[in-house]
Write an enzyme that holds these catalytic residues in place. Structure first.
Site, PDB file in Angstrom:
ATOM      1  CG  HIS A 281     -17.038  54.120  -9.298  1.00 31.16           C
ATOM      2  ND1 HIS A 281     -16.139  53.346  -9.991  1.00 31.16           N
ATOM      3  CD2 HIS A 281     -17.363  55.158 -10.091  1.00 31.16           C
ATOM      4  CE1 HIS A 281     -15.977  53.880 -11.183  1.00 31.16           C
ATOM      5  NE2 HIS A 281     -16.702  54.981 -11.276  1.00 31.16           N
TER       6      HIS A 281
ATOM      7  CG  ASP B 195     -10.374  52.441 -15.984  1.00 31.28           C
ATOM      8  OD1 ASP B 195     -10.253  51.549 -15.124  1.00 31.28           O
ATOM      9  OD2 ASP B 195     -11.458  52.986 -16.252  1.00 31.28           O
TER      10      ASP B 195
ATOM     11  CD  GLU C  44     -11.387  54.539 -19.725  1.00 29.66           C
ATOM     12  OE1 GLU C  44     -11.272  54.942 -18.555  1.00 29.66           O
ATOM     13  OE2 GLU C  44     -12.485  54.289 -20.242  1.00 29.66           O
TER      14      GLU C  44
ATOM     15  CB  CYS D 194     -11.301  63.411 -17.591  1.00 26.83           C
ATOM     16  SG  CYS D 194     -11.483  61.768 -18.284  1.00 26.83           S
TER      17      CYS D 194
END
Ligand code: PEP
Ligand code: MG
Length: 579
Positions: A193, A458, A434, A505
């Site tokens: 992140h 993921d 995902e 995405c």
């Protein structure tokens, strides 16, 4: 001494500036015994340090309030109140009276408090562990007279390169962007992140440097190259000249990139793709709105919650979503419901888990806390009255999760109707694909969802069983592994059969080499980091679809990620050099 530290490219761009170290970790404290005659002075020193820490926190609060709003700033009030707690002060003073130096006395009490809070049955107390840790670090650093590493201490206009072990989302958002120009971390990977946020903030970043913190002293002059993943310490004059030239080049190409970003995403043989943008910071949709992206393919709403002591209420969420929708006019905006847990935000003092990535996160947590989830759904349905908003669910593994969400949406319709507020009842509902379960069995979802969006970060993590945030495993995190490509091809085929849009995405969608593969696998919609729009369109506009399909077929039949990479690289180069 001159040296080059190599890490993982996380966010492109070159910055020349001084290193600013941020050691946000509890320092080691040695036992120090004091004389009876020193006790009073030591207690005074403790109080003086607390006051110094309070001053710092007040400063941080004022800045956070101006930059991100009063609710976020409240976190600092919590920390000030910890310092005001007489039980804490009494505990530390009692140990000092037993002839312990103030730093050891404070360290022992804070360790005890943190342990007790972490074990507490009350979520309110578990929630406070992070604040206690921050107070622990801040006060000890002052008591031990360690160099001040607080990001607030960087003078404005410094253009500093922040070097730290890892950045929590809340620290990242607190950075003063008028003085911090780039980020370098020892931990992290390109899909962690910190990297996602750095890209959103447009801050050049290198992650996974491993030992920069132990190597550097702070203040060194350095060149950070976020595209190359390097941090060059004490560069020579000629290296500085090279960096200035590269910066000037970058500035010179800005117009060309802008034109490219705004151009159409059409291949030379006439196949059109849709390129949307990822929005991570709700306060800043404008960057994505003017990036050449045709709408938002992924808005990560969890960043609304960063650094907060409580979840945002319905009205606040409504305003945030509406702002993004309005920034995009009639263009579609896909907003993902909270993906909290895993490496994401531990808001609400959720229990510690042994395997957070396999744990209580995302849609699981939302469905289990339906009041919280419905607040978000109502806010989304209200914001949907202002544009083309679509809702997307993260980490879906079974159609039951979609059906339960639809049930909650129906309840929301009844509640909103009763309140007579404008809203849209039939907001399109899609899912992130995902998990291998969702990918392999995506046909079980088709009757209940309006679209699929493949979250490659993921999907790669779960398919290859490689922790996406682990620096040591970064070379094994290979999105071009044939297993991943085959899953994507399968989802695309099911989508095509059932007339369901399939987009990608995750980070793969922003990487030119994987864009080439995704095009060939039939993907026609991508959602990318706003700053990557130009690079992605460059590939699309330079590559014939026929060549991409050929390359993807060869990739699907390959044995390893390395083979895939080699063949795609070769074919992409040939294709781009064709014109
Ligand atoms: C993904 O997993 O690919 C994704 C886009 O979501 P996130 O990175 O927020 O988990
Ligand atoms: Mg994800």
């Amino acid at each position: 001494m001159q040296s080059i530290l190599r890490g993982i490219p996380a966010s492109p761009g070159i910055v020349v500036g001084p290193v600013h170290l941020l050691r946000w970790e509890v320092p080691e404290v040695r036992q120090r015994l004091i004389d009876d005659s020193e006790i009073d002075a030591e207690i005074q020193r403790l109080h003086g340090t607390f006051e110094h820490a309070r001053e710092r926190l007040r400063l941080l609060r004022t800045r956070a309030e101006a930059q991100v709003g009063p609710k976020e700033a409240a976190i600092f009030d919590v920390q000030i109140s910890i310092l005001d707690d007489s039980q804490l002060t009494d505990g530390v003073e009692a140990l000092i009276r037993q002839n312990l130096g103030a730093e050891k006395a404070f360290d022992l009490i804070l360790l005890e408090w943190r342990q007790n809070f972490a074990r507490s049955m009350a979520p309110m107390l578990r929630e406070r562990v992070g604040d206690l840790t921050d107070v622990h670090i801040r006060v000890l650093s002052l008591l031990l007279d360690l160099p001040d590493h607080d990001p607030v201490a960087v003078p404005r206009g410094t253009n500093a390169i922040l070097v730290t072990h890892d950045l929590t989302p809340s620290l990242t958002l607190q950075l003063d962007r008028e003085c911090i120009a780039a980020i370098a971390t020892d931990a992290g990977t390109a899909t962690a992140h910190v990297a996602i946020l750095a890209r959103s903030l447009g801050l050049p970043a290198v992650v996974g440097l491993r030992n920069a913190l132990s190597y550097l002293k702070g203040g060194e002059r350095a060149i950070l190259d976020g595209g190359e993943g390097t941090l060059l310490i004490a560069p020579s004059d000629s290296e500085l000249d090279d960096a200035s030239r590269a910066l000037a080049d970058e500035a010179g190409r800005a117009d060309e990139r802008r034109e490219l970003a705004l151009s159409e995403a059409v291949t030379p043989d006439g196949v059109r793709l849709t390129i949307r943008g990822n929005v991570d910071i709700p306060e800043e949709p404008e960057l994505a709105a003017t990036s050449g992206a045709d709408g938002v393919g992924l808005m990560r709403t969890e960043f609304l919650v960063v650094g907060r002591t409580e979840m945002p209420d319905e009205d606040e969420q409504y305003r945030a979503y509406r702002r993004v929708v309005e920034a995009f006019g009639a263009r579609p905006v896909i907003i993902r419901t909270f993906d909290i847990g895993g490496d994401k935000l531990p808001v609400g003092g959720f229990p510690h888990e042994a395997n957070p990535f396999l744990g209580w996160r995302a849609i699981r947590m939302c469905l289990d806390q339906s009041d919280m989830f419905k607040k978000q759904l109502r806010a989304l349905m209200r914001a949907a009255a202002h544009g083309d908003l679509r809702i997307m669910l993260p980490l879906v593994v079974t159609v039951d999760e979609v059906r339960e969400t639809r049930q909650l949406m129906e309840e929301c319709v009844a509640e909103l109707s009763e309140r007579h507020v404008p809203f849209r009842a039939d907001v399109p509902l899609g899912v992130m694909v995902e998990t291998p379960a969702a990918a392999v069995a995506c046909d079980t979802l088709v009757r209940d969802v309006d679209f699929f969006s493949i979250g490659s970060n993921d999907l790669v993590q779960y398919t290859l069983a490689v922790d996406r945030g682990n620096t040591d495993l970064a070379p094994r995190f290979t999105p071009l592994h044939p297993a991943v490509l085959r899953l994507i091809a399968g989802v695309q085929a099911v989508g095509a059969t059932h007339g369901i849009d399939v987009s990608v995405c995750g980070e793969m969608a922003s990487q030119p080499l994987s864009v080439f593969a995704l095009m060939g696998l039939g993907i026609r919609q991508l959602s990318v980091a706003p700053r990557a729009v130009a690079d992605v369109k460059r590939v699309i506009r330079g590559v014939r679809m026929a060549a991409a399909i050929d390359a993807a077929q060869a990739a699907l039949a390959s044995g390893t990620a390395r083979e895939v990479e080699t063949l795609l690289r070769r074919r992409l180069r040939t294709e781009l050099e064709r014109v």
